[in-house]
Scaffold this motif. Sequence first.
Motif, mmCIF file in Angstrom:
data_model
loop_
_atom_site.group_PDB
_atom_site.id
_atom_site.type_symbol
_atom_site.label_atom_id
_atom_site.label_comp_id
_atom_site.label_asym_id
_atom_site.label_seq_id
_atom_site.Cartn_x
_atom_site.Cartn_y
_atom_site.Cartn_z
ATOM 1 N N TRP A 66 11.636 -5.455 0.098
ATOM 2 C CA TRP A 66 10.262 -5.705 -0.372
ATOM 3 C C TRP A 66 9.282 -4.651 0.136
ATOM 4 C CZ3 TRP A 66 6.390 -9.571 2.061
ATOM 5 C CH2 TRP A 66 5.242 -9.662 1.261
ATOM 6 N N ASN A 122 -8.906 -8.623 9.692
ATOM 7 C CA ASN A 122 -7.672 -8.370 8.928
ATOM 8 C C ASN A 122 -7.498 -9.358 7.767
ATOM 9 O OD1 ASN A 122 -4.259 -8.983 9.132
ATOM 10 N ND2 ASN A 122 -5.035 -6.983 8.531
ATOM 11 N N ARG A 137 2.183 -9.389 -8.765
ATOM 12 C CA ARG A 137 0.980 -8.822 -8.142
ATOM 13 C C ARG A 137 0.877 -7.309 -8.316
ATOM 14 N NH1 ARG A 137 -0.738 -8.089 -2.767
ATOM 15 N NH2 ARG A 137 1.322 -8.641 -2.057
ATOM 16 N N LYS A 140 0.175 -12.876 6.044
ATOM 17 C CA LYS A 140 0.072 -12.718 4.592
ATOM 18 C C LYS A 140 1.442 -12.474 3.979
ATOM 19 C CE LYS A 140 -4.151 -10.093 5.462
ATOM 20 N NZ LYS A 140 -4.632 -8.718 5.484
ATOM 21 N N SER A 141 2.492 -12.812 4.710
ATOM 22 C CA SER A 141 3.852 -12.610 4.199
ATOM 23 C C SER A 141 4.780 -13.558 4.939
ATOM 24 C CB SER A 141 4.281 -11.159 4.412
ATOM 25 O OG SER A 141 4.081 -10.788 5.759
ATOM 26 N N PHE A 145 7.494 -15.508 -1.811
ATOM 27 C CA PHE A 145 6.241 -14.786 -1.996
ATOM 28 C C PHE A 145 6.538 -13.334 -2.366
ATOM 29 C CE2 PHE A 145 2.643 -12.345 -0.202
ATOM 30 C CZ PHE A 145 1.613 -12.909 -0.937
ATOM 31 N N ARG A 200 4.928 -6.246 9.541
ATOM 32 C CA ARG A 200 6.191 -6.333 8.788
ATOM 33 C C ARG A 200 7.084 -5.137 9.099
ATOM 34 N NH1 ARG A 200 4.314 -6.647 2.789
ATOM 35 N NH2 ARG A 200 6.542 -6.302 2.438
ATOM 36 N N ASP A 206 -8.373 -8.163 2.868
ATOM 37 C CA ASP A 206 -7.299 -7.306 2.365
ATOM 38 C C ASP A 206 -7.430 -7.208 0.854
ATOM 39 O OD1 ASP A 206 -5.028 -6.128 1.476
ATOM 40 O OD2 ASP A 206 -3.650 -7.618 2.270
ATOM 41 N N SER A 216 -5.633 -5.749 -1.331
ATOM 42 C CA SER A 216 -4.452 -5.827 -2.199
ATOM 43 C C SER A 216 -4.204 -7.282 -2.584
ATOM 44 C CB SER A 216 -3.216 -5.231 -1.516
ATOM 45 O OG SER A 216 -2.734 -6.059 -0.496
ATOM 46 N N LEU A 217 -4.759 -8.208 -1.786
ATOM 47 C CA LEU A 217 -4.581 -9.632 -2.095
ATOM 48 C C LEU A 217 -5.835 -10.238 -2.703
ATOM 49 C CD1 LEU A 217 -2.711 -11.058 1.006
ATOM 50 C CD2 LEU A 217 -1.959 -11.212 -1.346
ATOM 51 N N ASP A 248 -5.780 0.542 2.631
ATOM 52 C CA ASP A 248 -5.409 1.197 3.890
ATOM 53 C C ASP A 248 -6.266 2.445 4.144
ATOM 54 O OD1 ASP A 248 -3.554 -0.766 4.215
ATOM 55 O OD2 ASP A 248 -1.877 0.576 4.566
ATOM 56 N N ASN A 256 1.770 -3.456 8.814
ATOM 57 C CA ASN A 256 2.319 -2.790 10.007
ATOM 58 C C ASN A 256 3.216 -3.739 10.799
ATOM 59 O OD1 ASN A 256 1.277 -0.149 9.800
ATOM 60 N ND2 ASN A 256 -0.713 -0.811 10.582
ATOM 61 N N PHE A 304 -1.541 0.789 -0.380
ATOM 62 C CA PHE A 304 -1.815 -0.639 -0.166
ATOM 63 C C PHE A 304 -3.290 -0.972 -0.438
ATOM 64 C CE2 PHE A 304 2.335 -0.503 1.679
ATOM 65 C CZ PHE A 304 2.826 -1.795 1.655
HETATM 66 O O1 LIG Z 1 -3.689 -5.173 5.005
HETATM 67 P P1 LIG Z 1 -2.562 -5.881 5.612
HETATM 68 O O2 LIG Z 1 -2.945 -6.879 6.628
HETATM 69 O O3 LIG Z 1 -1.507 -4.960 6.126
HETATM 70 O O4 LIG Z 1 -1.949 -6.725 4.481
HETATM 71 C C1 LIG Z 1 -1.241 -6.183 3.449
HETATM 72 C C2 LIG Z 1 -0.149 -7.120 3.248
HETATM 73 O O5 LIG Z 1 -0.464 -8.202 2.522
HETATM 74 C C3 LIG Z 1 0.247 -8.161 1.324
HETATM 75 O O6 LIG Z 1 -0.668 -7.666 0.444
HETATM 76 C C4 LIG Z 1 0.739 -9.511 0.975
HETATM 77 O O7 LIG Z 1 1.821 -9.835 1.646
HETATM 78 C C5 LIG Z 1 1.366 -7.251 1.499
HETATM 79 O O8 LIG Z 1 1.455 -6.461 0.441
HETATM 80 C C6 LIG Z 1 1.069 -6.577 2.778
HETATM 81 O O9 LIG Z 1 1.992 -6.965 3.707
#
Ligand SMILES: O=P(O)(O)OC[C@H]1O[C@](O)(CO)[C@@H](O)[C@@H]1O
Length: 408
Positions: A97, A173, A32, A371-372, A24, A339, A176, A178-179, A262, A337, A259
């Motif tokens: 990453w 949560n 992405r 999500k990871s 991923f 991660r 998101d 970014s996804l 955020d 966070n 992100f």
């Molecule tokens: O908003 P969150 O929960 O931190 O998610 C963002 C995460 O999801 C992702 O968009 C996909 O893994 C990463 O870029 C990031 O870890």
Amino acid sequence: MKQRNFPDPELMPPPIKGSDEGSFAHSSVAVRLGVIAKRVIAENDFTPEIVENLEKLIQEIPYGLVRPLQDTHSPDLAAWTSYLEPFQNCNWLEIPWYFAEAYFYRRILEATHYFQPGRWQAVDPFEYQKNLGLSTAIDAIAALSNFVNNAIQDIHPNKTYLKELIYFDLWGNRADMSLWPAGEVEQNRVESEREKSYILADDTSKVADRIASFSSTRIDFIIDNAGFELIGDLCIADFLLTTNAAGTVYFHLKAHPTFVSDATIKDVIYTTEFLAKSSDRDVKAFALRLKNYIANNRLKLREHLFWTSPLPLWEMPDTIVNDLARSHLIFLKGDANYRRSMGDRHWPFTTPYGDIVSYFPAPLVALRTLKSELAAGLQTAQIEMLNHQDPDWLTNGQWGVIQFVDRS
Ligand SMILES: O=P(O)(O)OC[C@H]1O[C@](O)(CO)[C@@H](O)[C@@H]1O
């Protein structure tokens, strides 16, 4: 000063990288990031020069070499020069990453002149997404406001209400940007019962028991997304402050946009103003309490550049460690966070989460939807079941954990 308890480098698994075949992380960097940058171009009215900067950035990913930042007015230029030092001659897939993602979002700000005096200074390139995230969640926000307004009628922190608020906050949560861009997917659901079977580790009762013993304590949130998720954080903060379980609540926010969704201090203020303008009585009452708590300094909004750095959380500077050490409980929000708390490394999924984050200076509860491709604290049988039942369980955001790590 608190004794720091760093993970043993000898026992540390390798970092997740975009170069991990078929991962991923790979598609995330290779595909992405470019999609996100294109959306930034489409959703802003930038000058041709800024658009060209962003297009160059898109072309650089993933095989161009990462380079030092060039925006001379920025407060973190020297720090980024040193972060990038070990990665000279590396492309975007060869660096860790998490580092690649944090660097990408920082490069967006360089491209859009976020730190440069002038027309584009402090203009949030993700503002459109953030605002949409809030306005499309309005029905769910009204339902949550109604819930919290009832919850605070109980003078003592009622565990049932509190537990529900924690579940709402976890599922917030899922939202998101970014996804899943705001408005494209319905993520703002206020339901919890059916969802509990999707929680892979659930320490909510322990957290609620702990909070029930609190009186006028300090509670901290390491915040993740603006929009619906932030509303969930604000509901818990409101409940804790109004019931006096907390004397003060600290929100630790990003010092600049990153992100996509955020949250920054500006986003929190915008959110409370947005809620205050609502015609819904519940939403308005909720907003007025929040505004009061901010005004009288019981809800403290803090920012620090560490939160937008690419470093693992065990490299928190002493100022942050010593500050967090005063907390009775830290809510660690979201996937990114989480991660960072694990250094974004290939830990076996059965590793107890508490073994990894033992460096935290206060009790911690992590609320994360997955999500990871990283996990901790799971059972072997559970992992086998998930691989069979839902092959995308690590990244589809449908599964969650609520993991409490005590220090007392
Ligand atoms: O908003 P969150 O929960 O931190 O998610 C963002 C995460 O999801 C992702 O968009 C996909 O893994 C990463 O870029 C990031 O870890």
